[in-house]
Design a protein around this motif. Structure first.
Motif, PDB file in Angstrom:
ATOM      1  N   ALA A  20       6.165  -5.836  -0.437  1.00  0.00           N
ATOM      2  CA  ALA A  20       5.378  -6.200  -1.625  1.00  0.00           C
ATOM      3  C   ALA A  20       5.321  -7.717  -1.794  1.00  0.00           C
ATOM      4  O   ALA A  20       4.275  -8.273  -2.166  1.00  0.00           O
ATOM      5  CB  ALA A  20       5.980  -5.546  -2.864  1.00  0.00           C
ATOM      6  N   THR A  80       1.870  -9.719  -1.724  1.00  0.00           N
ATOM      7  CA  THR A  80       1.505 -10.470  -2.924  1.00  0.00           C
ATOM      8  C   THR A  80       1.292 -11.949  -2.615  1.00  0.00           C
ATOM      9  O   THR A  80       0.327 -12.564  -3.090  1.00  0.00           O
ATOM     10  CB  THR A  80       2.610 -10.312  -3.994  1.00  0.00           C
ATOM     11  OG1 THR A  80       2.808  -8.925  -4.256  1.00  0.00           O
ATOM     12  CG2 THR A  80       2.209 -11.009  -5.288  1.00  0.00           C
ATOM     13  N   TYR A  99      -9.025   6.248   1.438  1.00  0.00           N
ATOM     14  CA  TYR A  99      -8.279   5.019   1.130  1.00  0.00           C
ATOM     15  C   TYR A  99      -7.949   4.241   2.400  1.00  0.00           C
ATOM     16  O   TYR A  99      -8.123   3.022   2.462  1.00  0.00           O
ATOM     17  CB  TYR A  99      -6.994   5.365   0.382  1.00  0.00           C
ATOM     18  CG  TYR A  99      -6.222   4.160  -0.097  1.00  0.00           C
ATOM     19  CD1 TYR A  99      -6.593   3.493  -1.256  1.00  0.00           C
ATOM     20  CD2 TYR A  99      -5.136   3.674   0.620  1.00  0.00           C
ATOM     21  CE1 TYR A  99      -5.900   2.371  -1.696  1.00  0.00           C
ATOM     22  CE2 TYR A  99      -4.431   2.553   0.191  1.00  0.00           C
ATOM     23  CZ  TYR A  99      -4.806   1.915  -0.976  1.00  0.00           C
ATOM     24  OH  TYR A  99      -4.119   0.805  -1.403  1.00  0.00           O
ATOM     25  N   ASN A 151     -11.119  -2.752  -3.610  1.00  0.00           N
ATOM     26  CA  ASN A 151     -10.050  -3.606  -4.154  1.00  0.00           C
ATOM     27  C   ASN A 151      -9.174  -4.061  -2.992  1.00  0.00           C
ATOM     28  O   ASN A 151      -8.136  -3.471  -2.682  1.00  0.00           O
ATOM     29  CB  ASN A 151      -9.230  -2.823  -5.185  1.00  0.00           C
ATOM     30  CG  ASN A 151      -8.273  -3.725  -5.945  1.00  0.00           C
ATOM     31  OD1 ASN A 151      -7.882  -4.781  -5.458  1.00  0.00           O
ATOM     32  ND2 ASN A 151      -7.910  -3.321  -7.149  1.00  0.00           N
ATOM     33  N   ASP A 169      -7.298  -6.653  -2.508  1.00  0.00           N
ATOM     34  CA  ASP A 169      -5.945  -7.143  -2.807  1.00  0.00           C
ATOM     35  C   ASP A 169      -4.956  -5.985  -2.909  1.00  0.00           C
ATOM     36  O   ASP A 169      -3.857  -6.038  -2.347  1.00  0.00           O
ATOM     37  CB  ASP A 169      -5.953  -7.930  -4.122  1.00  0.00           C
ATOM     38  CG  ASP A 169      -6.733  -9.226  -3.999  1.00  0.00           C
ATOM     39  OD1 ASP A 169      -7.053  -9.609  -2.852  1.00  0.00           O
ATOM     40  OD2 ASP A 169      -7.030  -9.843  -5.031  1.00  0.00           O
ATOM     41  N   ARG A 170      -5.348  -4.935  -3.637  1.00  0.00           N
ATOM     42  CA  ARG A 170      -4.449  -3.791  -3.795  1.00  0.00           C
ATOM     43  C   ARG A 170      -4.184  -3.117  -2.448  1.00  0.00           C
ATOM     44  O   ARG A 170      -3.046  -2.746  -2.136  1.00  0.00           O
ATOM     45  CB  ARG A 170      -5.060  -2.772  -4.772  1.00  0.00           C
ATOM     46  CG  ARG A 170      -4.130  -1.602  -5.086  1.00  0.00           C
ATOM     47  CD  ARG A 170      -4.803  -0.613  -5.995  1.00  0.00           C
ATOM     48  NE  ARG A 170      -5.950   0.028  -5.334  1.00  0.00           N
ATOM     49  CZ  ARG A 170      -6.761   0.887  -5.929  1.00  0.00           C
ATOM     50  NH1 ARG A 170      -6.583   1.191  -7.198  1.00  0.00           N
ATOM     51  NH2 ARG A 170      -7.769   1.430  -5.270  1.00  0.00           N
ATOM     52  N   VAL A 171      -5.244  -2.967  -1.640  1.00  0.00           N
ATOM     53  CA  VAL A 171      -5.083  -2.329  -0.331  1.00  0.00           C
ATOM     54  C   VAL A 171      -4.152  -3.151   0.555  1.00  0.00           C
ATOM     55  O   VAL A 171      -3.262  -2.608   1.221  1.00  0.00           O
ATOM     56  CB  VAL A 171      -6.461  -2.147   0.353  1.00  0.00           C
ATOM     57  CG1 VAL A 171      -6.285  -1.627   1.773  1.00  0.00           C
ATOM     58  CG2 VAL A 171      -7.335  -1.200  -0.447  1.00  0.00           C
ATOM     59  N   ILE A 208      -1.729  -5.303  -0.278  1.00  0.00           N
ATOM     60  CA  ILE A 208      -0.322  -5.228  -0.712  1.00  0.00           C
ATOM     61  C   ILE A 208       0.282  -3.876  -0.321  1.00  0.00           C
ATOM     62  O   ILE A 208       1.405  -3.808   0.189  1.00  0.00           O
ATOM     63  CB  ILE A 208      -0.230  -5.450  -2.235  1.00  0.00           C
ATOM     64  CG1 ILE A 208      -0.640  -6.880  -2.579  1.00  0.00           C
ATOM     65  CG2 ILE A 208       1.191  -5.181  -2.741  1.00  0.00           C
ATOM     66  CD1 ILE A 208      -0.752  -7.160  -4.059  1.00  0.00           C
ATOM     67  N   SER A 209      -0.467  -2.803  -0.531  1.00  0.00           N
ATOM     68  CA  SER A 209       0.071  -1.471  -0.224  1.00  0.00           C
ATOM     69  C   SER A 209       0.338  -1.300   1.276  1.00  0.00           C
ATOM     70  O   SER A 209       1.318  -0.659   1.664  1.00  0.00           O
ATOM     71  CB  SER A 209      -0.897  -0.384  -0.708  1.00  0.00           C
ATOM     72  OG  SER A 209      -2.117  -0.443   0.002  1.00  0.00           O
TER      73      SER A 209
END
Length: 341
Positions: free
Chosen positions: A110, A114, A188, A208, A210-212, A214-215
């Motif tokens: 993470a 980030t 996804y 998204n 950024d979310r992808v 980080i995950s």
């Protein structure tokens, strides 16, 4: 007569070539030395690359997305040391120590994701920094010494067998199968190809990114942590030097398996083939008593060749796409003329 001919895609040619080369190496050395395809050696062969293989599964997602994660090797060693300290020095039970170690690995992923998203810095820089930082932490908190003294229940995670097959190999096979299916069919994870092909277009299309990102870095780091936990159980000890250069082997397995190192293409099936190929090459070096220093030379050469092939395939696909678009444009006026007449 409308007859359709099904063309073999360049990726499939690469898979077939990789399978044939792997079989040729294994069979050739078996005929010369007679000890490559024995049952005992095949088990050694599988275990030699299984931890790098687990890391390569996570690296597949990262590379398809157009990123890179150099920190997996240090996460691997950090997970070894952390789970050892929690159990041997803090006296925590196995389940709690393993759970906390997995959570710590997820946190590292993470942080990587980030920082990459917030600072807009190339993943190579962020993950290289994490690699060096964790390597120093691993060395500092162990004073360069090994930690051992695990319980039998923990050792089962690395040395136990289910139906005659080692637990880490089961983990690798199930993770590759489940995550491979998700990569191929789940919406996804299909977004990774879009982001790897053109992150700007993906963002404008509502993804998204950024979310992808980080995950996916969390997923990659988690798998490296799981590999480290099982390695500690396998070796019966944790050491800061374990997993040295494992990040390069994981990247090599993904690249040899046909993924474009620039992002946008790759499959879990290709990565598994790449892991098997590197495992066979490593094993024949050991069983045939060839100078092991040449193993790194072969690994590096295979990585360069794989990158070259993947770029050639990407260029060919781009030319085919442009050619198909041009043919469609050339046919459009003719259709209009026919319709008007």
């Amino acid at each position: 007569m409308n007859q359709k001919t099904k063309k073999i895609r360049p990726e499939q040619v690469q898979y077939i070539g990789l399978i044939l080369v792997t079989l040729a190496i294994a069979i050739g050395f078996q005929m010369v030395f007679g000890n490559v395809l024995t049952g005992a050696n095949l088990r050694v062969l599988a275990m030699n690359m299984v931890f790098e293989g687990i890391m390569a599964i996570g690296m597949t997602f990262v590379i398809i997305m157009g990123g890179i994660d150099l920190s997996v090797a240090s996460v691997f060693a950090f997970a070894e040391i952390l789970v050892a300290k929690l159990m041997v020095e803090a006296g925590l039970p196995v389940f709690l120590a393993v759970s906390l170690t997995v959570l710590a690995s997820m946190l590292i992923g993470a942080i990587n994701g980030t920082l990459i998203v917030l600072l807009r810095v190339h993943p190579l820089i962020i993950t290289l920094g994490m690699l060096l930082t964790l390597r120093g932490v691993n060395l500092a908190i162990t004073d360069g010494k090994s930690i051992s003294g695990f319980s039998d229940s923990f050792l089962y995670l690395g040395q136990g067998q289910i139906l005659g097959i080692d637990v880490p190999i089961w983990f690798f096979a199930i993770a590759a199968l489940v995550l491979g299916l998700l990569l191929a069919h789940h919406r996804y994870f299909r977004q990774l190809y879009f982001i790897g092909g053109s992150e700007r277009s993906a963002r404008f299309s509502g993804v998204n990114t950024d979310r992808v990102k980080i995950s996916i870095y969390v997923l990659c780091s988690t798998l490296a942590g799981c590999a480290g936990i099982m390695a500690a159980a396998r070796y019966g000890a944790a050491h800061w030097g374990h997993g040295n250069l494992a990040e390069l082997k994981a990247i090599a397995a993904v690249a040899v398996g046909g993924a474009d190192i620039m992002g946008g293409s790759g499959t879990m099936f290709g990565t598994v083939l790449g892991v098997i190929f590197l495992a066979v090459v490593h094993n024949v070096f050991v069983t045939s008593a060839i100078n092991p220093f040449w193993y790194d030379v072969v690994n590096g050469a295979m990585l360069l060749l794989a990158v070259l092939l993947s770029r050639m395939i990407a260029l060919k696909n781009r030319r085919d796409l442009l050619s198909a678009r041009q043919m469609k444009l050339d046919q459009t006026p003719k259709k209009l003329i026919v319709e008007e007449s």
